[in-house]
Design a protein around this motif. Structure first.
Motif, PDB file in Angstrom:
ATOM      1  N   GLU A  63      -4.096   3.861  -7.099  1.00  0.00           N
ATOM      2  CA  GLU A  63      -5.073   3.261  -6.182  1.00  0.00           C
ATOM      3  C   GLU A  63      -5.265   1.795  -6.563  1.00  0.00           C
ATOM      4  O   GLU A  63      -6.282   1.405  -7.134  1.00  0.00           O
ATOM      5  CB  GLU A  63      -6.386   4.027  -6.240  1.00  0.00           C
ATOM      6  CG  GLU A  63      -6.276   5.463  -5.731  1.00  0.00           C
ATOM      7  CD  GLU A  63      -7.597   6.194  -5.751  1.00  0.00           C
ATOM      8  OE1 GLU A  63      -8.592   5.578  -6.177  1.00  0.00           O
ATOM      9  OE2 GLU A  63      -7.641   7.372  -5.349  1.00  0.00           O
ATOM     10  N   ARG A  75       0.830  -1.208   0.000  1.00  0.00           N
ATOM     11  CA  ARG A  75       0.000   0.000   0.000  1.00  0.00           C
ATOM     12  C   ARG A  75       0.863   1.257   0.000  1.00  0.00           C
ATOM     13  O   ARG A  75       0.550   2.250  -0.678  1.00  0.00           O
ATOM     14  CB  ARG A  75      -0.959  -0.009   1.199  1.00  0.00           C
ATOM     15  CG  ARG A  75      -2.189  -0.888   1.005  1.00  0.00           C
ATOM     16  CD  ARG A  75      -3.209  -0.687   2.115  1.00  0.00           C
ATOM     17  NE  ARG A  75      -2.744  -1.262   3.366  1.00  0.00           N
ATOM     18  CZ  ARG A  75      -2.994  -2.505   3.759  1.00  0.00           C
ATOM     19  NH1 ARG A  75      -3.725  -3.307   2.984  1.00  0.00           N
ATOM     20  NH2 ARG A  75      -2.543  -2.956   4.908  1.00  0.00           N
ATOM     21  N   SER A 130      -5.200  -2.073  -4.976  1.00  0.00           N
ATOM     22  CA  SER A 130      -5.224  -2.856  -3.742  1.00  0.00           C
ATOM     23  C   SER A 130      -4.174  -3.965  -3.783  1.00  0.00           C
ATOM     24  O   SER A 130      -3.946  -4.566  -4.843  1.00  0.00           O
ATOM     25  CB  SER A 130      -6.606  -3.479  -3.544  1.00  0.00           C
ATOM     26  OG  SER A 130      -6.582  -4.466  -2.533  1.00  0.00           O
ATOM     27  N   ASP A 145      -4.531  -6.840  -2.847  1.00  0.00           N
ATOM     28  CA  ASP A 145      -5.210  -8.109  -3.101  1.00  0.00           C
ATOM     29  C   ASP A 145      -5.702  -8.263  -4.544  1.00  0.00           C
ATOM     30  O   ASP A 145      -6.241  -9.307  -4.910  1.00  0.00           O
ATOM     31  CB  ASP A 145      -6.412  -8.261  -2.154  1.00  0.00           C
ATOM     32  CG  ASP A 145      -5.976  -8.312  -0.695  1.00  0.00           C
ATOM     33  OD1 ASP A 145      -4.939  -8.927  -0.419  1.00  0.00           O
ATOM     34  OD2 ASP A 145      -6.679  -7.727   0.147  1.00  0.00           O
ATOM     35  N   THR A 146      -5.512  -7.246  -5.375  1.00  0.00           N
ATOM     36  CA  THR A 146      -5.992  -7.303  -6.760  1.00  0.00           C
ATOM     37  C   THR A 146      -5.147  -8.265  -7.580  1.00  0.00           C
ATOM     38  O   THR A 146      -3.912  -8.226  -7.534  1.00  0.00           O
ATOM     39  CB  THR A 146      -5.937  -5.915  -7.414  1.00  0.00           C
ATOM     40  OG1 THR A 146      -6.731  -5.005  -6.647  1.00  0.00           O
ATOM     41  CG2 THR A 146      -6.454  -5.968  -8.842  1.00  0.00           C
TER      42      THR A 146
END
Length: 528
Positions: free
Chosen positions: A146, A137, A148, A150-151
């Motif tokens: 932007e 992050r 994540s 977890d993407t």
């Protein structure tokens, strides 16, 4: 071992010291001499830019400096001592990281796992996923994205995947960072952010080696530049004397020579008619990526589609090729409405796409040059239910010669070719289908000025034979010098059209929503 970042005072005291030196480095592949006794210095707190055409030896040297490959001869010196970089892990342990030209990510893993793959943060209980996500992050915030942790990487657009590749290198906390085409898929705003990161890194003593075919962009960021040609380091110059004509002349042995603004404009009938087309962004919450575009392209005409990232250009091209559906509107190939036809059927009708990501969407990496060339037109070689190898081979050999692919032959692996020659194979593959309309999405991404000239010469030659060409570009100079007409898209709409013979760079960039004032800064302005 993690590299130690210096304080600004310490960095200033040692700025300019040679931290890594290549001495008489040679590299041979069979009978091919990729490097011919190169001497090259990497200096602390400086950006050294490498220029050269594809196949000049730049990436080969970078692979040696980062432990990907071993030199055939010569010595590497790290901090004045001879060193052998046995692997990329060995190089990273010594503080050397590389951002590769072709993305080296695992699409089935998320962003966090890609950034820490091979060097996971571990505790007594196992991998510290929470800490990895926190660092990820932070890296995304630093790069102003932007995204994540977890993407899945497979769900990211190409430019965002490039950001992840950059973040992975930054996470290594290297003191020597090699960037091989780091901006090839980035928007202007993303390039600006990356340049700020480079300034921060060099201010803390990190040595940067930077390779780019975006010549003007690379000149802006350079402290020192070297030029490779045919495996030799043929010229070098400090930033103060660095100019675009000098770079091009040193790279190719002559001035840049492609400018097609005065090419023949003997157009035929409308080959492709786009009428009020809308395309939904499948990953953008239902917004319209293409919002009411109408456009005609005539036989023998080359139209450049210019715009910023997010303008909807790629979505339009993919919808025209059949990869995405139209929400409303229609596209006509001649008098034929394309809506009911699949990708393969559209190719058979005479429309084909050269995709933006040639590695993922344009080529099969395990196949040969010939196999890749014949993929889209293989059905045309079928005789009595079987593929006629004689017919197929004849078409392949003709196309290799026609598009001037520099290769050992049809049986050579596609991975043995330079980026420019791989792109010629992708274009040649579609030309073998005998198209009426050729769509190209960023056809010169990541290739050098010489190869660009060859590719555009090929397109203008085919246009003179009646081919209609529509291509996407993010390079304003390319749009103005290699098109009959420039169409500007912004926020999903066509906003202006220009004749490249009479318009200016500023007019086109302003139409795209970009004045240029906040994009092209000097290195000194970056550091203020």
């Amino acid at each position: 071992m993690t590299a130690v970042t210096e304080t600004p005072t310490e960095a200033a005291a040692h700025e300019g010291d040679v931290v890594l030196r290549a001495v008489d480095i040679t590299k041979t592949y069979g009978v091919t001499r990729a490097l011919k006794g190169v001497n090259f210095d990497v200096r602390r707190g400086k950006v050294t830019v490498l220029f050269g055409e594809n196949g000049a030896g730049k990436s080969t040297l970078m692979k040696i400096l980062s432990g990907v490959e071993q030199p055939t001869g010569g010595v590497l010196e790290l901090d004045g001592e001879p060193v052998t970089l046995a692997s990329t892990t060995d190089a990273v342990d010594r503080g050397i990281a590389i951002i590769h030209q072709e993305l080296n990510l695992c699409p089935n893993l998320n962003v966090r796992d890609n950034i820490f793959i091979g060097r996971e943060l571990r505790t007594a209980r196992g991998i510290d996923y929470g800490r990895e996500a926190e660092i990820t992050r932070g890296l995304m915030a630093r790069l102003e994205e932007e995204i994540s942790p977890d993407t899945l990487v497979a769900d990211l657009r190409l430019g965002q995947q490039q950001i992840v590749e950059i973040a992975r290198a930054l996470a290594a906390d290297a003191r020597i960072l090699i960037m091989d085409e780091p901006t090839s898929a980035l928007s202007s705003a993303e390039v600006e952010v990356l340049f700020k990161v480079i300034d921060d890194l060099t201010a803390s003593g990190v040595a940067i080696v930077y390779i780019s075919h975006h010549l003007e962009e690379a000149i802006e960021v350079a402290d020192h530049a070297v030029v490779f040609r045919d495996g030799d380091l043929v010229a070098d110059r400090d930033a103060e004397g660095l100019t675009l004509p000098w770079v091009v002349s040193a790279m190719v042995g002559r001035e840049a020579d492609y400018d097609f603004r005065d090419a023949s404009r003997d157009y035929g009938d409308v080959a492709l008619r786009i009428e009020d087309v809308r395309v939904v962004d499948q990953e953008g919450g239902g917004r319209l990526a293409v919002d009411g575009v109408s456009l005609d392209v005539r036989e023998g005409e080359i139209v450049a589609l210019y715009g910023l990232m997010g303008a909807g250009r790629t979505e339009l091209m993919e919808a025209l090729s059949g990869r995405e559906p139209f929400a409303t509107g229609r596209a006509l190939l001649g008098d034929t409405d394309l809506a009911p036809y699949s990708i393969q059927q559209r190719i058979e009708l005479g429309i084909g796409l050269v995709p933006e990501d040639r590695q993922r969407d344009g080529l099969v990496q395990l196949m040969t040059v010939g196999q890749n060339l014949s993929l889209a037109s293989l059905l045309g070689s079928v005789r009595r239910g079987l593929v006629s190898r004689k017919h197929e081979r004849g078409g392949i050999e003709d196309q290799i010669r026609d598009v001037r692919v520099k290769t050992a032959g049809p049986e050579a692996l596609i991975t043995s070719l330079s980026g420019g020659n791989q792109q010629k194979v992708v274009i040649g593959k579609m030309l073998l289908t005998d198209p009426r309309v050729l769509l190209l999405d960023e056809p010169t991404r990541g290739i050098d000025v010489g190869a660009k000239g060859e590719i555009f010469s090929l397109l203008f030659r085919e246009a003179a034979r009646g081919l209609a060409v529509l291509y996407v570009t993010s390079e304003i100079g390319e749009a103005l010098s290699a098109a009959h007409r420039v169409v500007v898209m912004s926020k999903g709409r066509v906003v202006r059209e220009f004749d490249p013979r009479t318009c200016t760079r500023e007019e086109v960039m302003a139409a795209a929503g970009e004045t240029g004032a906040d994009v092209h800064h000097t290195k000194e302005q970056h550091r203020e």
